[in-house]
Design a protein around this motif. Sequence first.
Motif, PDB file in Angstrom:
ATOM      1  N   GLY A  42      -3.316  -2.053  -1.347  1.00 51.08           N
ATOM      2  CA  GLY A  42      -4.515  -1.014  -2.082  1.00 51.08           C
ATOM      3  C   GLY A  42      -3.197  -2.060  -3.604  1.00 51.08           C
ATOM      4  O   GLY A  42      -3.878  -1.857  -4.801  1.00 51.08           O
ATOM      5  N   ILE A  43      -2.023  -1.686  -3.608  1.00 55.17           N
ATOM      6  CA  ILE A  43      -1.371  -2.162  -4.857  1.00 55.17           C
ATOM      7  C   ILE A  43      -1.262  -3.120  -5.593  1.00 55.17           C
ATOM      8  O   ILE A  43      -1.638  -3.974  -6.651  1.00 55.17           O
ATOM      9  CB  ILE A  43       0.304  -1.285  -4.452  1.00 55.17           C
ATOM     10  CG1 ILE A  43       0.027  -0.107  -4.532  1.00 55.17           C
ATOM     11  CG2 ILE A  43       1.403  -1.724  -6.254  1.00 55.17           C
ATOM     12  CD1 ILE A  43       1.358   0.381  -4.734  1.00 55.17           C
ATOM     13  N   GLY A 102       0.475  -1.357   0.374  1.00 53.28           N
ATOM     14  CA  GLY A 102       0.322  -0.018  -0.071  1.00 53.28           C
ATOM     15  C   GLY A 102       0.855   1.058  -0.079  1.00 53.28           C
ATOM     16  O   GLY A 102       1.777   1.069  -0.874  1.00 53.28           O
ATOM     17  N   ASN A 103       0.708   2.208   0.567  1.00 51.12           N
ATOM     18  CA  ASN A 103       1.800   3.818   0.752  1.00 51.12           C
ATOM     19  C   ASN A 103       2.372   3.172   1.189  1.00 51.12           C
ATOM     20  O   ASN A 103       3.704   3.325   1.190  1.00 51.12           O
ATOM     21  CB  ASN A 103       0.021   5.120   1.255  1.00 51.12           C
ATOM     22  CG  ASN A 103      -0.051   5.532   0.410  1.00 51.12           C
ATOM     23  OD1 ASN A 103       0.447   5.549  -0.569  1.00 51.12           O
ATOM     24  ND2 ASN A 103      -1.587   5.857   0.699  1.00 51.12           N
ATOM     25  N   ASN A 120      -4.890  -4.959  -6.430  1.00 48.99           N
ATOM     26  CA  ASN A 120      -5.533  -4.630  -7.163  1.00 48.99           C
ATOM     27  C   ASN A 120      -4.505  -4.369  -8.517  1.00 48.99           C
ATOM     28  O   ASN A 120      -4.863  -3.994  -9.866  1.00 48.99           O
ATOM     29  CB  ASN A 120      -6.040  -2.792  -7.616  1.00 48.99           C
ATOM     30  CG  ASN A 120      -6.954  -2.623  -6.168  1.00 48.99           C
ATOM     31  OD1 ASN A 120      -7.408  -4.122  -6.374  1.00 48.99           O
ATOM     32  ND2 ASN A 120      -6.991  -1.733  -5.354  1.00 48.99           N
ATOM     33  N   ASN A 138       2.334   9.865  -5.278  1.00 45.90           N
ATOM     34  CA  ASN A 138       3.104   8.860  -4.721  1.00 45.90           C
ATOM     35  C   ASN A 138       1.816   7.324  -4.766  1.00 45.90           C
ATOM     36  O   ASN A 138       1.382   6.326  -4.702  1.00 45.90           O
ATOM     37  CB  ASN A 138       3.315   8.458  -3.231  1.00 45.90           C
ATOM     38  CG  ASN A 138       2.085   9.629  -2.684  1.00 45.90           C
ATOM     39  OD1 ASN A 138       1.207   9.825  -3.021  1.00 45.90           O
ATOM     40  ND2 ASN A 138       2.235   9.432  -1.809  1.00 45.90           N
ATOM     41  N   ASP A 139       0.830   8.552  -5.965  1.00 50.34           N
ATOM     42  CA  ASP A 139       0.026   7.565  -6.360  1.00 50.34           C
ATOM     43  C   ASP A 139       0.165   5.550  -7.434  1.00 50.34           C
ATOM     44  O   ASP A 139       0.818   6.897  -8.653  1.00 50.34           O
ATOM     45  CB  ASP A 139      -1.761   8.439  -6.712  1.00 50.34           C
ATOM     46  CG  ASP A 139      -2.687   7.556  -6.996  1.00 50.34           C
ATOM     47  OD1 ASP A 139      -2.390   6.753  -7.959  1.00 50.34           O
ATOM     48  OD2 ASP A 139      -3.568   8.352  -6.887  1.00 50.34           O
ATOM     49  N   MET A 140       0.372   5.166  -7.070  1.00 48.27           N
ATOM     50  CA  MET A 140       0.940   4.214  -7.573  1.00 48.27           C
ATOM     51  C   MET A 140       0.416   3.868  -8.812  1.00 48.27           C
ATOM     52  O   MET A 140       0.538   3.680 -10.164  1.00 48.27           O
ATOM     53  CB  MET A 140       0.729   2.200  -7.725  1.00 48.27           C
ATOM     54  CG  MET A 140       1.319   1.114  -8.477  1.00 48.27           C
ATOM     55  SD  MET A 140       2.979   2.221  -9.030  1.00 48.27           S
ATOM     56  CE  MET A 140       4.287   0.940  -7.475  1.00 48.27           C
ATOM     57  N   ARG A 141      -1.759   4.418  -9.029  1.00 48.14           N
ATOM     58  CA  ARG A 141      -2.325   4.319 -10.387  1.00 48.14           C
ATOM     59  C   ARG A 141      -1.764   4.804 -11.955  1.00 48.14           C
ATOM     60  O   ARG A 141      -1.365   4.880 -12.587  1.00 48.14           O
ATOM     61  CB  ARG A 141      -3.952   4.700 -10.404  1.00 48.14           C
ATOM     62  CG  ARG A 141      -4.997   3.208 -10.042  1.00 48.14           C
ATOM     63  CD  ARG A 141      -5.886   3.707  -8.924  1.00 48.14           C
ATOM     64  NE  ARG A 141      -5.326   4.961  -8.154  1.00 48.14           N
ATOM     65  CZ  ARG A 141      -5.975   4.639  -7.020  1.00 48.14           C
ATOM     66  NH1 ARG A 141      -7.539   4.253  -7.368  1.00 48.14           N
ATOM     67  NH2 ARG A 141      -6.173   5.439  -5.473  1.00 48.14           N
TER      68      ARG A 141
HETATM   69  P1  ADP Z   1      -2.538   2.650   3.094  1.00 47.35           P
HETATM   70  O1  ADP Z   1      -1.325   1.924   2.969  1.00 47.35           O
HETATM   71  O2  ADP Z   1      -2.590   3.985   3.305  1.00 47.35           O
HETATM   72  O3  ADP Z   1      -3.598   2.177   3.720  1.00 47.35           O
HETATM   73  P2  ADP Z   1      -3.489   1.348   0.441  1.00 47.35           P
HETATM   74  O4  ADP Z   1      -2.975   0.364   0.522  1.00 47.35           O
HETATM   75  O5  ADP Z   1      -5.118   2.018  -0.246  1.00 47.35           O
HETATM   76  O6  ADP Z   1      -2.654   2.557   1.269  1.00 47.35           O
HETATM   77  O7  ADP Z   1      -2.565   1.701  -1.100  1.00 47.35           O
HETATM   78  C1  ADP Z   1      -2.782   3.000  -1.692  1.00 47.35           C
HETATM   79  C2  ADP Z   1      -1.981   2.097  -2.879  1.00 47.35           C
HETATM   80  O8  ADP Z   1      -2.534   0.994  -4.212  1.00 47.35           O
HETATM   81  C3  ADP Z   1      -2.019   4.345  -3.924  1.00 47.35           C
HETATM   82  O9  ADP Z   1      -0.721   4.341  -4.259  1.00 47.35           O
HETATM   83  C4  ADP Z   1      -2.844   3.247  -4.897  1.00 47.35           C
HETATM   84  O10 ADP Z   1      -2.426   4.061  -6.135  1.00 47.35           O
HETATM   85  C5  ADP Z   1      -2.257   2.868  -5.163  1.00 47.35           C
HETATM   86  N1  ADP Z   1      -3.719   1.520  -6.002  1.00 47.35           N
HETATM   87  C6  ADP Z   1      -5.349   1.205  -5.746  1.00 47.35           C
HETATM   88  N2  ADP Z   1      -5.674   0.598  -6.463  1.00 47.35           N
HETATM   89  C7  ADP Z   1      -4.436   0.128  -7.540  1.00 47.35           C
HETATM   90  C8  ADP Z   1      -4.549   0.348  -8.926  1.00 47.35           C
HETATM   91  N3  ADP Z   1      -5.941  -0.605  -9.643  1.00 47.35           N
HETATM   92  N4  ADP Z   1      -3.936   0.044  -9.629  1.00 47.35           N
HETATM   93  C9  ADP Z   1      -2.837   0.059  -8.904  1.00 47.35           C
HETATM   94  N5  ADP Z   1      -2.365   1.207  -7.645  1.00 47.35           N
HETATM   95  C10 ADP Z   1      -3.250   1.377  -6.975  1.00 47.35           C
END
Ligand code: ADP
Length: 397
Positions: free
Chosen positions: A326-327, A207-208, A330, A278-281
């Motif tokens: 999240g990464i 995730g982050n 997804n 830092n947004d992986m998408r």
């Molecule tokens: P946290 O550690 O803050 O809980 P998350 O587990 O929600 O974070 O993960 C956030 C990351 O997941 C961000 O970088 C977001 O861009 C990435 N993310 C969410 N959906 C996708 C996707 N479909 N493809 C790639 N990265 C994704």
Amino acid sequence: MKILVINAGSSSLKFKLFKMQDESCLGFGHIEAIGKESSSVTLELKENILHKHMPVSDHVEALNILFDLLVESGLIVSLDELYAVGHRVVHGGSYFSEACLIDENVLERIGELIPLAPLHNSANISGILAVREHYAQMKQVAVFDTAFHQSIPSYASQYALPRYLYEEENVRRFGFHGTSHAYMLKQASGLLGKSPQKTSIISLHLGNGASICAIQNGKSIDTSMGMTPLEGLVMGSRSGDIDPGIFFYLHRHKGYSVDEIDDMLNQESGLLGVCGENDMRLILQKAKDDPLYRSARDLFVYRIRKYIGAYMAVLERVDAIVFTGGIGKNSAEIRALSLKDLQVFGIVTDTEKNEAGKSSAFSFHDKGSRIKLFAIQTDEELEIALQTKEVLVKSSL
Ligand code: ADP
């Protein structure tokens, strides 16, 4: 039986209410910007979302609002209906190898660990005290992010520093994301049809914050985060592994203060430091035709591959590699790149399954893959609720 899970941050409070008979989530939400003018409260129920801006001065008031909301929205008739409150507590140090009922002694120890997690542990204590203030008899359980990793053997938890730092000063690997890795173990063992105690996996929480864990026969034997959540994989804004010699260079020759280096490593590095995002998408989107974003993606993936290789070497057997966060859950692209050309380890991805997978848990290994591959939605709050229930059931025996 209803259990409320609370994750208190320094200026926020997330919550989730579970009905434990069927482990369903009845409602969840968050109170943000506590102590600031912009504070707001959000509660999501099955049918509707309630969102309002209102002043919330501190954690005690936040709990007041939360308890009123739970009653007003009909989720509970009164606080008596709550079986217990489970708290996420970030640092359990060497004291806690499992979740436990909170008493004075436990509170004191969580307090002693504040220097190891200054923002988190003090906020977690505020959450616990705030519940107490409202309902002194409420049973409260602490579930620690570090507890799952207390099984890591000393050769993996000790740094090669002067021995007294390990023995007397608690300078050692603690590891984090333990609740998520424990949940992955349970889910993966279910998919494999084995008991958790007989399951060995490599679990990736991406995730982050990001960490990877080597789990052998149900026990964590190594993980990439260390004494603090800074070590290991490349993260959203954290550097992960770096040569500690860089600190001295920056400090002595470039004039950076210790606080500036701390901020840089925690908040200005990782993906954000490498490409400004830092947004992986977005990074994956832009990486298609921009070498800057491609380099951030490649650094991220290369570090993952190195750790997978290392954990393949230290585990006696690997039943599955599991992706979450999240990464991890997804992004088919990150999973594919992380596992590319690893046939030599018995890892073969089924490209179609990897790309098509959308459900909360799915497999994406090829028929010929010796090691199974899963992507699973993590649910740290449910795991906290389950552990809370387990502690209370044990304590009433
Ligand atoms: P946290 O550690 O803050 O809980 P998350 O587990 O929600 O974070 O993960 C956030 C990351 O997941 C961000 O970088 C977001 O861009 C990435 N993310 C969410 N959906 C996708 C996707 N479909 N493809 C790639 N990265 C994704």
